[in-house]
Design a protein around this motif. Structure first.
Motif, PDB file in Angstrom:
ATOM      1  N   PHE A   1      36.528  40.099  37.722  1.00  0.00           N
ATOM      2  CA  PHE A   1      36.152  40.374  39.104  1.00  0.00           C
ATOM      3  C   PHE A   1      36.634  41.725  39.627  1.00  0.00           C
ATOM      4  N   GLY A   2      37.550  42.375  38.880  1.00  0.00           N
ATOM      5  CA  GLY A   2      38.125  43.612  39.373  1.00  0.00           C
ATOM      6  C   GLY A   2      39.302  43.341  40.297  1.00  0.00           C
ATOM      7  N   ALA A   3      39.968  44.417  40.747  1.00  0.00           N
ATOM      8  CA  ALA A   3      41.117  44.278  41.644  1.00  0.00           C
ATOM      9  C   ALA A   3      41.559  45.651  42.125  1.00  0.00           C
ATOM     10  N   VAL A   4      42.242  45.645  43.260  1.00  0.00           N
ATOM     11  CA  VAL A   4      42.897  46.858  43.757  1.00  0.00           C
ATOM     12  C   VAL A   4      44.341  46.818  43.260  1.00  0.00           C
ATOM     13  N   LEU A   5      44.702  47.761  42.396  1.00  0.00           N
ATOM     14  CA  LEU A   5      46.018  47.771  41.751  1.00  0.00           C
ATOM     15  C   LEU A   5      46.805  49.030  42.106  1.00  0.00           C
ATOM     16  N   SER A   6      46.393  49.684  43.191  1.00  0.00           N
ATOM     17  CA  SER A   6      47.021  50.959  43.559  1.00  0.00           C
ATOM     18  C   SER A   6      48.311  50.787  44.343  1.00  0.00           C
ATOM     19  N   THR A   7      48.743  49.553  44.569  1.00  0.00           N
ATOM     20  CA  THR A   7      50.018  49.317  45.233  1.00  0.00           C
ATOM     21  C   THR A   7      51.122  49.266  44.186  1.00  0.00           C
ATOM     22  N   GLY A   8      52.364  49.229  44.632  1.00  0.00           N
ATOM     23  CA  GLY A   8      53.488  49.121  43.702  1.00  0.00           C
ATOM     24  C   GLY A   8      53.529  50.261  42.709  1.00  0.00           C
ATOM     25  N   ALA A   9      53.544  49.911  41.437  1.00  0.00           N
ATOM     26  CA  ALA A   9      53.660  50.927  40.384  1.00  0.00           C
ATOM     27  C   ALA A   9      52.371  51.725  40.189  1.00  0.00           C
ATOM     28  N   ASN A  10      51.285  51.286  40.785  1.00  0.00           N
ATOM     29  CA  ASN A  10      50.005  51.997  40.805  1.00  0.00           C
ATOM     30  C   ASN A  10      49.278  51.971  39.458  1.00  0.00           C
ATOM     31  N   ALA A  11      48.381  50.996  39.333  1.00  0.00           N
ATOM     32  CA  ALA A  11      47.507  50.931  38.154  1.00  0.00           C
ATOM     33  C   ALA A  11      46.062  51.213  38.551  1.00  0.00           C
ATOM     34  N   GLY A  12      45.863  51.864  39.685  1.00  0.00           N
ATOM     35  CA  GLY A  12      44.531  52.286  40.098  1.00  0.00           C
ATOM     36  C   GLY A  12      43.693  51.157  40.653  1.00  0.00           C
ATOM     37  N   GLN A  13      42.388  51.255  40.449  1.00  0.00           N
ATOM     38  CA  GLN A  13      41.451  50.241  40.920  1.00  0.00           C
ATOM     39  C   GLN A  13      40.499  49.859  39.788  1.00  0.00           C
ATOM     40  N   VAL A  14      40.070  48.603  39.818  1.00  0.00           N
ATOM     41  CA  VAL A  14      39.163  48.097  38.788  1.00  0.00           C
ATOM     42  C   VAL A  14      37.944  47.486  39.471  1.00  0.00           C
ATOM     43  N   ARG A  15      36.767  47.927  39.092  1.00  0.00           N
ATOM     44  CA  ARG A  15      35.539  47.324  39.576  1.00  0.00           C
ATOM     45  C   ARG A  15      35.057  46.347  38.524  1.00  0.00           C
ATOM     46  N   GLY A  16      35.004  45.080  38.874  1.00  0.00           N
ATOM     47  CA  GLY A  16      34.692  44.046  37.904  1.00  0.00           C
ATOM     48  C   GLY A  16      33.207  43.930  37.596  1.00  0.00           C
ATOM     49  N   PRO A  17      32.874  43.467  36.402  1.00  0.00           N
ATOM     50  CA  PRO A  17      31.463  43.316  36.008  1.00  0.00           C
ATOM     51  C   PRO A  17      30.786  42.094  36.603  1.00  0.00           C
ATOM     52  N   VAL A  18      31.563  41.124  37.086  1.00  0.00           N
ATOM     53  CA  VAL A  18      30.989  39.890  37.627  1.00  0.00           C
ATOM     54  C   VAL A  18      31.109  39.894  39.146  1.00  0.00           C
ATOM     55  N   GLN A  19      29.983  39.767  39.809  1.00  0.00           N
ATOM     56  CA  GLN A  19      29.957  39.732  41.270  1.00  0.00           C
ATOM     57  C   GLN A  19      29.201  38.493  41.731  1.00  0.00           C
ATOM     58  N   LEU A  20      29.705  37.876  42.803  1.00  0.00           N
ATOM     59  CA  LEU A  20      29.099  36.671  43.363  1.00  0.00           C
ATOM     60  C   LEU A  20      28.734  36.896  44.824  1.00  0.00           C
ATOM     61  N   THR A  21      27.684  36.249  45.268  1.00  0.00           N
ATOM     62  CA  THR A  21      27.339  36.264  46.685  1.00  0.00           C
ATOM     63  C   THR A  21      27.996  35.066  47.370  1.00  0.00           C
ATOM     64  N   PHE A  22      27.950  35.047  48.700  1.00  0.00           N
ATOM     65  CA  PHE A  22      28.277  33.820  49.425  1.00  0.00           C
ATOM     66  C   PHE A  22      27.284  32.745  48.998  1.00  0.00           C
ATOM     67  N   ALA A  23      27.743  31.498  48.952  1.00  0.00           N
ATOM     68  CA  ALA A  23      26.827  30.382  48.751  1.00  0.00           C
ATOM     69  C   ALA A  23      26.336  29.911  50.118  1.00  0.00           C
ATOM     70  N   ARG A  24      25.075  29.550  50.187  1.00  0.00           N
ATOM     71  CA  ARG A  24      24.480  29.102  51.443  1.00  0.00           C
ATOM     72  C   ARG A  24      23.714  27.805  51.172  1.00  0.00           C
ATOM     73  N   SER A  25      23.850  26.833  52.055  1.00  0.00           N
ATOM     74  CA  SER A  25      23.163  25.559  51.849  1.00  0.00           C
ATOM     75  C   SER A  25      21.652  25.764  51.946  1.00  0.00           C
ATOM     76  N   VAL A  26      20.923  25.013  51.161  1.00  0.00           N
ATOM     77  CA  VAL A  26      19.474  25.193  51.127  1.00  0.00           C
ATOM     78  C   VAL A  26      18.818  24.676  52.399  1.00  0.00           C
ATOM     79  N   GLU A  27      19.519  23.809  53.133  1.00  0.00           N
ATOM     80  CA  GLU A  27      19.048  23.309  54.417  1.00  0.00           C
ATOM     81  C   GLU A  27      20.228  23.298  55.389  1.00  0.00           C
ATOM     82  N   PRO A  28      19.959  23.241  56.692  1.00  0.00           N
ATOM     83  CA  PRO A  28      21.063  23.151  57.660  1.00  0.00           C
ATOM     84  C   PRO A  28      21.924  21.923  57.396  1.00  0.00           C
ATOM     85  N   VAL A  29      23.216  22.053  57.675  1.00  0.00           N
ATOM     86  CA  VAL A  29      24.143  20.940  57.526  1.00  0.00           C
ATOM     87  C   VAL A  29      24.794  20.658  58.874  1.00  0.00           C
ATOM     88  N   VAL A  30      25.382  19.482  59.000  1.00  0.00           N
ATOM     89  CA  VAL A  30      26.134  19.138  60.205  1.00  0.00           C
ATOM     90  C   VAL A  30      27.588  18.946  59.827  1.00  0.00           C
TER      91      VAL A  30
END
Length: 290
Positions: A124-153
């Motif tokens: 998924f990647g990560a921001v690693l620029s804090t602490g000892a600083n390992a830079g930033q990683v952009r991950g190959p796997v990305q997900l969207t929000f999940a949304r119900s196919v119909e309204p829910v209560v």
């Protein structure tokens, strides 16, 4: 490990029965709902948490499958440890730490070490620029929000507890609380896997197989009374033949349809039919070559 050379796009369907799939802390932990449409929402962060939990349970003891973002983890310490484990020092031979952060090529060495050790970083990647600083990683796997196919209560339930918290309340017969549930909701999320970013993080075909396994099994090992009964229902994976891909993702996603064919309102997965190119899907995981 084999290098990932193909692009993948996927559709994930999962459902919840009598549970709260993803409470909103800014709304008293009510189930997340689109205020305009009434459709339920589950964030990508929530889904990634369940994937992380599954990998930690199933493979966490093996080298290369540790989880960076986990309960009670101190992230800067994890970064410091990777620099120490890989004997990465500055030009004077001093240890790389938060007080002496990495610079130049040492940042890249730290980034590579973090990707090699942690499954969720190379996924998924990560921001690693804090602490000892390992830079930033952009991950190959990305997900969207999940949304119900119909309204829910969202239902609100009053619950009672026979015990009390404080001694001065001992004369009270019981204490009251609230619990929020969705009676039933079928949710859909989209995902994408990029071989270009995979080559940068070291995400392999073995890692990809573990991702598919986690998406199918993740709810089985994340049970909670608050979440009711949650189940992965269908995972449709579109496997391209090249790194760039054969077709646009939205064109592929439109091949998967969900139709409400049962009772109204829906209270079970059997109230829906999910089809691929017009044909009902009976298997949980389906890989389609495009």
């Amino acid at each position: 490990m084999a290098k990932l050379e193909k692009r993948y796009d996927f559709v994930l369907y999962f459902d919840v029965k009598d549970g709260n799939p993803n409470g909103d802390p800014d709304a008293g932990n009510l189930p997340r709902i689109d205020a305009e449409t009434g459709n339920g929402i589950v964030t990508d962060v929530c889904l990634k948490r369940k994937i992380r939990n599954y990998v930690q349970i199933s493979k966490g003891a093996e080298a290369g499958y540790d989880i960076f973002v986990k309960e009670k983890a101190v992230l800067n310490k994890e970064i410091d440890d990777v620099f120490a484990e890989n004997n990465i020092t500055d030009s004077k031979g001093n240890a790389i730490t938060a007080k002496n952060p990495a610079k130049g090529e040492n940042v890249e060495k730290g980034r590579v070490g973090m990707c090699r050790k942690f499954y969720d970083i190379r996924t998924f990647g990560a921001v690693l620029s804090t602490g000892a600083n390992a830079g930033q990683v952009r991950g190959p796997v990305q997900l969207t929000f999940a949304r119900s196919v119909e309204p829910v209560v969202s239902f609100e339930h009053s619950i009672t507890r026979m015990a009390v918290t404080k001694e001065e309340d001992i004369d009270k017969e019981r204490t009251m609380g609230r619990k929020y549930t969705v009676p039933y909701g079928l949710y859909k999320a989209y995902g994408f896997v990029s071989p270009h970013f995979a080559s940068s993080t070291g995400f392999s075909t073995e890692d990809l197989d573990l991702l598919w396994e986690a998406l199918v099994q993740m709810f089985e090992y994340d049970r909670s009374a608050a979440r009711g009964l949650m189940t992965t229902r269908r995972l449709v994976i579109f496997e391209h033949q090249t790194a760039l891909g054969s077709k646009p993702a939205d064109e592929l996603f439109n091949r998967v349809k969900c139709e409400h064919t049962g009772n109204t309102p829906a209270r079970d997965f059997s109230d829906y039919t999910i089809t691929l190119d017009g044909n009902p899907l009976s298997e949980v995981k389906k890989i389609v070559t495009v």
